[in-house]
Design an enzyme around this catalytic site. Structure first.
Site, PDB file in Angstrom:
ATOM      1  N   TYR A   1      28.943  12.867  17.797  1.00 20.53           N
ATOM      2  CA  TYR A   1      28.024  14.002  17.820  1.00 20.53           C
ATOM      3  C   TYR A   1      27.323  14.162  16.477  1.00 20.53           C
ATOM      4  O   TYR A   1      27.941  14.077  15.415  1.00 20.53           O
ATOM      5  CB  TYR A   1      28.779  15.299  18.123  1.00 20.53           C
ATOM      6  CG  TYR A   1      29.215  15.434  19.560  1.00 20.53           C
ATOM      7  CD1 TYR A   1      28.279  15.514  20.596  1.00 20.53           C
ATOM      8  CD2 TYR A   1      30.557  15.494  19.888  1.00 20.53           C
ATOM      9  CE1 TYR A   1      28.674  15.645  21.912  1.00 20.53           C
ATOM     10  CE2 TYR A   1      30.978  15.629  21.211  1.00 20.53           C
ATOM     11  CZ  TYR A   1      30.024  15.700  22.216  1.00 20.53           C
ATOM     12  OH  TYR A   1      30.416  15.831  23.521  1.00 20.53           O
TER      13      TYR A   1
ATOM     14  N   LYS B   1      59.519  30.240   9.941  1.00 21.61           N
ATOM     15  CA  LYS B   1      58.437  31.053  10.503  1.00 21.61           C
ATOM     16  C   LYS B   1      57.385  30.152  11.135  1.00 21.61           C
ATOM     17  O   LYS B   1      57.362  28.934  10.907  1.00 21.61           O
ATOM     18  CB  LYS B   1      57.806  31.916   9.408  1.00 21.61           C
ATOM     19  CG  LYS B   1      57.113  31.133   8.310  1.00 21.61           C
ATOM     20  CD  LYS B   1      56.489  32.061   7.286  1.00 21.61           C
ATOM     21  CE  LYS B   1      55.775  31.258   6.196  1.00 21.61           C
ATOM     22  NZ  LYS B   1      55.074  32.113   5.232  1.00 21.61           N
TER      23      LYS B   1
END
Length: 370
Positions: free
Chosen positions: A255, A37
């Site tokens: 950042y 899956k």
């Protein structure tokens, strides 16, 4: 997809086969659905199928259309739809293509009855809710399901459940007790064990087991590594250094300036960021390897780049190879360790690799993404 950017995901199909065989050795009395899956947990559905086509007892997935595609490609093994049918079209496909469908609620069973033709045998997995409380029949709904099923000819039924804590201290015994209570005098086949139960709970295998994350070389346990379990990593995410900076004590990185150098440092900038699927929330200190040497990430992960510590790897520079996770030329970095540092699980790392990342398959000469 070809790109000059150095990042790529490398897939080792032989490792999938190794890990499947390991599952079978742990559950020698069981057949095994290879769970593919979510595009084989991000590794590529078709790569997994080809790696296991000659050996898997069956395949387990979600989407009916993908199961039909496997049949049309010549896959003859049983194919299990883990969430069952969603529409009349799915019911017709299950019958036409000899798929095995999970049935987990009365609405789904009634959909099957309304749209199915029962002149040929149909295989179903009747799912019992034993404590996971996602899908499955309960003591209140199961009698009605049996009543309906007994009216249908040519139905082959397997009882199944899913373990919520096979990887934890509580284990599986409490759910096995509930399963036995719900199953009553059932003497037909059962499907029980997920990866954790396969590896740790021999009493919870059943006639069919369902290896998932272990197929892709990650451990289902927090207290035992994939290497300790004998699993081989299937995916390696690797890139290269594209920039180098020299920091003075007090300099910040990235950042928000979340990392501050406490001494002179040399850092490398890696061509990998959260737009490639690397977890943005991975903190400074997450393991990484450069030129065969273990080191750590530095600062906040950006969209396309991240930084790592090169202070103790003076030979590294622009172009030096980097392993983000997996078993690469630049070193081995277990995906489970990266996931733990980032507060997630290896499942999410694998599934999150972005479509823009080229995929190279070991033994193939071209990059691909399917």
């Amino acid at each position: 997809m070809k790109t000059s950017r150095p990042i790529r995901a490398r897939i080792a199909p032989a490792a999938i086969l190794h890990n499947y065989r390991l599952a079978k050795r742990h559950a020698p009395g069981s057949k095994a659905w290879a769970v593919i899956k979510a595009n084989a947990y991000g590794h590529g559905q078709w790569r997994a199928v080809e790696a296991l086509r000659g050996e898997a007892d069956g395949f387990a997935m979600l989407e009916c259309e993908n199961a039909v595609a496997l049949r049309e490609a010549g896959v003859t093994q049983p194919i299990l739809l883990l969430e069952g049918v969603f529409s009349a079209r799915d019911v017709r496909a299950v019958i036409e293509h000899r798929l095995t469908s999970v049935i987990h609620c009365l609405d789904q069973l009634e959909l099957l009855v309304r749209n199915g033709k029962f002149d040929t045998p149909i295989s179903l997995c009747l799912k019992l809710n034993t404590g996971m409380n996602r899908l499955g029949f309960t003591a209140a709904t199961l009698p009605k399901a049996w009543e309906i099923l007994q009216q249908l000819p040519q139905i082959d039924i397997t009882l199944m459940t899913h373990f919520a804590e096979a990887d934890g201290e509580r284990g599986v015994s409490w759910q096995l007790d509930r399963f036995r209570q719900l199953a009553g005098d059932w003497s037909g086949p059962v499907s029980l064990g997920n990866s954790a139960a396969i590896l740790r709970h021999a009493e919870a295998h059943g006639d069919w087991v369902r290896p998932g994350i272990m197929l892709y070389g990650a451990s289902p346990f927090a207290d035992q590594s994939a290497t300790e379990l004998g699993l081989q990593p299937v995916m390696t995410l690797e890139s290269a250094i594209i920039g180098v900076q020299q920091l003075a004590a007090g300099d910040q990185v990235g950042y928000g300036g979340t990392f501050t150098a406490d001494q002179p440092m040399r850092i490398g900038v890696v061509a990998c960021g959260y737009a490639d699927g690397y977890p943005r929330h991975a903190p400074s200190g997450t393991p990484i390897a450069v030129m065969g040497r273990p080191t750590r990430t530095i600062g906040r992960v950006s969209m396309d780049m991240m930084a790592c510590d090169l202070t103790d790897i003076p030979e590294a520079g622009i172009g030096s190879p980097v392993t983000l996770w997996g078993q690469g030329l630049a070193g081995n970095v277990p995906a489970d360790e990266v996931a733990t540092a980032a507060g997630t699980i290896a499942y999410e790392l694998f599934c999150a690799v972005a479509p823009r990342v080229p995929v190279v398959v070991d033994g193939a000469n071209v990059a691909e993404r399917t």
